[in-house]
Design a protein around this motif. Structure first.
Motif: not given
Length: 162
Positions: A20-27, A74-84
């Motif tokens: 809801k709050g992020a303009e973009s999200i990076v996996f 596709e999200l291979p391996g360990e994934i985190a989310v960076a957002y702003s």
């Protein structure tokens, strides 16, 4: 390691807030990143107004799956989310750290303007210059014809004066 249902609900709530709050999200794909490097990276991301959160991929798919246009990359391996709230900052910051920690960190995809993007598209977005640089480029484009006119007028004035 299995996590409790309550913990999963907390993670889903956090992911909903991100959505809801992020303009973009990076996996962000990360492997073999040391705790010290991760801590330093999180601190720097926080300074730039970028959040960083690690969650299970199944919970990410549940939270983001039907919320955006296109198909989730596709999200291979360990994934985190960076957002702003800044549309380009998460991708730029992750790309910068991916260069620093070459084999440990990479962009795996993301969401930009409500559309899922793959790793290549998010990397292109990360290549967009920051806003102050873009403003400088714009001013230069506007100034160029005026500067050319001033040079021509100066040359005409010198010719008539001679």
């Amino acid at each position: 390691m299995a996590i409790t249902k309550a913990k999963k609900q907390d993670i889903l709530a956090k992911l909903e807030d991100v959505k809801k709050g992020a303009e973009s999200i990076v996996f962000v794909k990360f492997t073999g990143l040391t705790v010290g490097n991760t801590t330093a990276m999180r601190a720097e991301l926080r300074k730039q107004g970028v959040g960083y959160f690690v969650a299970k991929k199944t919970l990410m798919k549940r939270a983001f799956g039907d919320s955006f246009k296109g198909t989730m990359p596709e999200l291979p391996g360990e994934i985190a989310v960076a957002y702003s709230a800044d549309a380009i900052a998460p991708a730029q910051q992750v790309k910068e750290f991916a260069g620093k920690y070459k084999d440990s960190l990479a962009i795996a995809g993301g969401v930009f303007q409500g559309v899922f993007k793959d790793a290549a598209e998010m990397t292109e977005i990360a290549s967009i210059p920051p806003l102050p640089v873009l403003r400088g480029m714009f001013v230069n484009v506007i100034n160029s014809p005026i500067q050319g006119l001033a040079i021509v007028l100066n040359a005409v004035a010198d010719k008539k004066g001679a």
